[in-house]
Design an enzyme around this catalytic site. Sequence first.
Site, PDB file in Angstrom:
ATOM      1  N   HIS A   1      -1.346  11.640 -27.403  1.00 34.56           N
ATOM      2  CA  HIS A   1      -1.865  10.527 -26.559  1.00 34.56           C
ATOM      3  C   HIS A   1      -2.902   9.124 -27.709  1.00 34.56           C
ATOM      4  CE1 HIS A   1      -0.949  11.905 -22.408  1.00 34.56           C
ATOM      5  NE2 HIS A   1       0.226  11.363 -22.808  1.00 34.56           N
TER       6      HIS A   1
ATOM      7  N   ASN B   1      -1.271  19.709 -20.070  1.00 29.17           N
ATOM      8  CA  ASN B   1      -1.605  18.243 -20.419  1.00 29.17           C
ATOM      9  C   ASN B   1      -1.699  18.663 -22.494  1.00 29.17           C
ATOM     10  OD1 ASN B   1      -1.940  16.461 -19.281  1.00 29.17           O
ATOM     11  ND2 ASN B   1      -4.129  16.499 -18.844  1.00 29.17           N
TER      12      ASN B   1
ATOM     13  N   ARG C   1       0.749  -1.319   0.011  1.00 30.00           N
ATOM     14  CA  ARG C   1       0.391  -0.253   0.283  1.00 30.00           C
ATOM     15  C   ARG C   1       1.169   1.331  -0.090  1.00 30.00           C
ATOM     16  NH1 ARG C   1      -3.463  -3.098   3.476  1.00 30.00           N
ATOM     17  NH2 ARG C   1      -4.952  -4.238   2.219  1.00 30.00           N
TER      18      ARG C   1
ATOM     19  N   HIS D   1      -0.662  17.481 -25.516  1.00 29.97           N
ATOM     20  CA  HIS D   1      -1.625  15.663 -25.014  1.00 29.97           C
ATOM     21  C   HIS D   1      -2.012  14.587 -25.333  1.00 29.97           C
ATOM     22  CE1 HIS D   1       2.721  16.682 -23.446  1.00 29.97           C
ATOM     23  NE2 HIS D   1       2.374  14.747 -22.966  1.00 29.97           N
TER      24      HIS D   1
ATOM     25  N   LYS E   1       2.848  11.785 -10.787  1.00 25.57           N
ATOM     26  CA  LYS E   1       1.795  10.853 -12.163  1.00 25.57           C
ATOM     27  C   LYS E   1       2.472   9.372 -11.415  1.00 25.57           C
ATOM     28  CE  LYS E   1      -1.634  13.464 -13.915  1.00 25.57           C
ATOM     29  NZ  LYS E   1      -1.811  13.991 -15.323  1.00 25.57           N
TER      30      LYS E   1
ATOM     31  N   GLU F   1       9.044  18.702 -23.989  1.00 26.13           N
ATOM     32  CA  GLU F   1       8.379  18.653 -22.768  1.00 26.13           C
ATOM     33  C   GLU F   1       8.738  20.641 -22.038  1.00 26.13           C
ATOM     34  OE1 GLU F   1       5.559  17.255 -22.257  1.00 26.13           O
ATOM     35  OE2 GLU F   1       6.128  15.261 -22.275  1.00 26.13           O
TER      36      GLU F   1
ATOM     37  N   LYS G   1       6.510  23.134 -12.914  1.00 29.09           N
ATOM     38  CA  LYS G   1       5.619  21.683 -12.472  1.00 29.09           C
ATOM     39  C   LYS G   1       5.444  21.525 -11.858  1.00 29.09           C
ATOM     40  CE  LYS G   1       4.384  17.242 -14.181  1.00 29.09           C
ATOM     41  NZ  LYS G   1       4.571  16.236 -14.932  1.00 29.09           N
TER      42      LYS G   1
ATOM     43  N   GLU H   1      -5.780  17.724  -9.756  1.00 24.20           N
ATOM     44  CA  GLU H   1      -5.928  17.770 -11.881  1.00 24.20           C
ATOM     45  C   GLU H   1      -7.167  18.081 -11.822  1.00 24.20           C
ATOM     46  OE1 GLU H   1      -3.582  16.041 -14.646  1.00 24.20           O
ATOM     47  OE2 GLU H   1      -5.155  15.892 -16.046  1.00 24.20           O
TER      48      GLU H   1
ATOM     49  N   HIS I   1       7.965   9.430 -26.813  1.00 27.44           N
ATOM     50  CA  HIS I   1       6.988  10.338 -26.329  1.00 27.44           C
ATOM     51  C   HIS I   1       6.974  12.026 -26.692  1.00 27.44           C
ATOM     52  CE1 HIS I   1       3.251  11.824 -23.160  1.00 27.44           C
ATOM     53  NE2 HIS I   1       4.437  12.605 -23.093  1.00 27.44           N
TER      54      HIS I   1
ATOM     55  N   ARG J   1      -3.716  22.113 -13.308  1.00 28.13           N
ATOM     56  CA  ARG J   1      -2.297  21.313 -13.818  1.00 28.13           C
ATOM     57  C   ARG J   1      -2.988  20.491 -14.944  1.00 28.13           C
ATOM     58  NH1 ARG J   1      -0.028  15.832 -10.482  1.00 28.13           N
ATOM     59  NH2 ARG J   1       1.426  15.371 -11.770  1.00 28.13           N
TER      60      ARG J   1
HETATM   61  N1  NAD Z   1       4.330  10.540 -15.059  1.00 24.11           N
HETATM   62  C1  NAD Z   1       4.557  11.832 -15.734  1.00 24.11           C
HETATM   63  O1  NAD Z   1       3.825  12.534 -14.936  1.00 24.11           O
HETATM   64  C2  NAD Z   1       5.051  11.171 -17.068  1.00 24.11           C
HETATM   65  C3  NAD Z   1       5.813  12.602 -17.501  1.00 24.11           C
HETATM   66  C4  NAD Z   1       6.597  12.965 -18.774  1.00 24.11           C
HETATM   67  C5  NAD Z   1       5.730  11.619 -19.419  1.00 24.11           C
HETATM   68  N2  NAD Z   1       5.855  10.745 -19.438  1.00 24.11           N
HETATM   69  C6  NAD Z   1       5.607   9.313 -19.689  1.00 24.11           C
HETATM   70  O2  NAD Z   1       7.932   8.745 -19.629  1.00 24.11           O
HETATM   71  C7  NAD Z   1       7.604   7.539 -21.111  1.00 24.11           C
HETATM   72  C8  NAD Z   1       9.352   8.721 -21.298  1.00 24.11           C
HETATM   73  O3  NAD Z   1       9.909   9.358 -20.463  1.00 24.11           O
HETATM   74  P1  NAD Z   1      11.556   8.895 -21.342  1.00 24.11           P
HETATM   75  O4  NAD Z   1      11.704  10.301 -22.275  1.00 24.11           O
HETATM   76  O5  NAD Z   1      12.744   9.279 -20.553  1.00 24.11           O
HETATM   77  O6  NAD Z   1      11.124   7.696 -22.147  1.00 24.11           O
HETATM   78  P2  NAD Z   1      12.486   6.256 -21.841  1.00 24.11           P
HETATM   79  O7  NAD Z   1      12.000   5.955 -20.160  1.00 24.11           O
HETATM   80  O8  NAD Z   1      12.161   4.996 -22.205  1.00 24.11           O
HETATM   81  O9  NAD Z   1      13.752   6.836 -22.011  1.00 24.11           O
HETATM   82  C9  NAD Z   1      14.700   7.235 -23.244  1.00 24.11           C
HETATM   83  C10 NAD Z   1      14.975   5.811 -23.813  1.00 24.11           C
HETATM   84  O10 NAD Z   1      16.831   6.525 -22.471  1.00 24.11           O
HETATM   85  C11 NAD Z   1      17.289   5.700 -22.139  1.00 24.11           C
HETATM   86  N3  NAD Z   1      18.196   6.170 -21.107  1.00 24.11           N
HETATM   87  C12 NAD Z   1      17.863   6.507 -19.925  1.00 24.11           C
HETATM   88  N4  NAD Z   1      19.086   6.970 -19.483  1.00 24.11           N
HETATM   89  C13 NAD Z   1      19.990   6.995 -20.298  1.00 24.11           C
HETATM   90  C14 NAD Z   1      20.804   6.980 -20.338  1.00 24.11           C
HETATM   91  N5  NAD Z   1      21.132   8.753 -19.322  1.00 24.11           N
HETATM   92  N6  NAD Z   1      22.157   7.373 -21.046  1.00 24.11           N
HETATM   93  C15 NAD Z   1      21.774   6.819 -21.994  1.00 24.11           C
HETATM   94  N7  NAD Z   1      20.664   6.233 -22.310  1.00 24.11           N
HETATM   95  C16 NAD Z   1      19.461   7.005 -21.094  1.00 24.11           C
HETATM   96  C17 NAD Z   1      16.312   4.279 -21.827  1.00 24.11           C
HETATM   97  O11 NAD Z   1      17.149   2.798 -21.653  1.00 24.11           O
HETATM   98  C18 NAD Z   1      15.656   4.413 -23.116  1.00 24.11           C
HETATM   99  O12 NAD Z   1      15.987   3.677 -23.999  1.00 24.11           O
HETATM  100  C19 NAD Z   1       6.170   8.226 -21.851  1.00 24.11           C
HETATM  101  O13 NAD Z   1       5.900   6.481 -21.104  1.00 24.11           O
HETATM  102  C20 NAD Z   1       5.848   9.050 -21.184  1.00 24.11           C
HETATM  103  O14 NAD Z   1       4.485   8.809 -21.295  1.00 24.11           O
HETATM  104  C21 NAD Z   1       5.349  10.244 -17.351  1.00 24.11           C
HETATM  105 ZN    ZN Z   2       4.559  14.601 -21.742  1.00 25.62          ZN
END
Ligand code: NAD
Ligand code: ZN
Length: 279
Positions: free
Chosen positions: A168, A161, A37, A164, A59, A101, A143, A153, A181, A157
């Site tokens: 999405h 989006n 939990r 987005h 999130k 972003e 943020k 939200e 993304h 907040r």
């Molecule tokens: N929770 C939220 O509020 C929120 C907000 C925005 C995006 N997201 C989510 O985040 C995800 C995208 O995140 P991302 O762009 O970090 O993608 P990701 O986590 O897929 O990372 C991108 C790539 O970079 C590699 N990587 C990570 N750190 C590295 C480093 N220091 N050096 C070399 N390679 C590295 C990873 O292995 C991966 O192949 C999406 O799924 C999106 O929906 C969530």
């Molecule tokens: Zn995003």
Amino acid sequence: LYRGLQDADAHRHDLLVTFGGGVVSDVGGFAGSTYARGMQLIHVPTTLLGQVDAAIGGKTGINLQEAKNLVGTIYQPSAVVCDVTFLASCPPEEISSGMAEVIKYGFIVDPDILDLVVRRRSDIEAKDTQVMLDIVARCVAIKASIVSSDERESGERAFLNYGHTFAHGIEAAAGFTGIRHGEAVAIGMMAAALTARELGRIDDDVVALHRSTLRSAGLPTGARLDLQRLEQAWKHDKKYRGGVRFVLLMGLGKPEADVKVPREVLEKVVELVGQEGTS
Ligand SMILES: NC(=O)c1ccc[n+]([C@@H]2O[C@H](COP(=O)([O-])OP(=O)(O)OC[C@H]3O[C@@H](n4cnc5c(N)ncnc54)[C@H](O)[C@@H]3O)[C@@H](O)[C@H]2O)c1
Ligand SMILES: [Zn+2]
């Protein structure tokens, strides 16, 4: 992950540290927020997108086949540790993806960021420590401020989006593979700008600023989209309420959430996005 936590004899007072990009903080955060939990959680984002966005705000989520982040929680970490030197090993496409972003914050809150992105383009490409620190610090501040005033939200907040709804839909239509993304968000912001212009909310200059800023960061602004496939994805979106809603600008730094858009306008926008170049 749950099995791993159990095998490690983890308990609710133990600390789970996620170390990686947005996927790791989303999935690890979800596991940490539900196991026993809710465990103590710290995120150490290692991508630009993780540092400026995904690791901040609590999130967490996982995708189902049809829709993005349909299963998830809002669960704040005890801390987020951003070290821009991790970006040194990130490939250029991942920096560009994170810049989407960053540019989003520019359009919805602080247009100075747009200027910074274009002016310091070569330093950003070189991952200059000072400029990356400046960018990450500004974005985290924006943020964190928005999330602390509206964690669930119900108001501002939703501005986060921006771009987005299309993004999405694009990601879901692609089966969550083959497009980053931030790339989907870039196309989504371009689509949102074109939508706003079609509705007479912004002028051509603001649309052109979207195109030039996104391209300057190495992001796509166009794609061939299929409105019916987007609509299928939108129906599964957790924010769908009797129709899809968009965040649209009334001007730079002036977003408005919950805007309904007539289908004829969406048809036109899909056509225009198809005519945009992809780089
Ligand atoms: N929770 C939220 O509020 C929120 C907000 C925005 C995006 N997201 C989510 O985040 C995800 C995208 O995140 P991302 O762009 O970090 O993608 P990701 O986590 O897929 O990372 C991108 C790539 O970079 C590699 N990587 C990570 N750190 C590295 C480093 N220091 N050096 C070399 N390679 C590295 C990873 O292995 C991966 O192949 C999406 O799924 C999106 O929906 C969530
Ligand atoms: Zn995003």
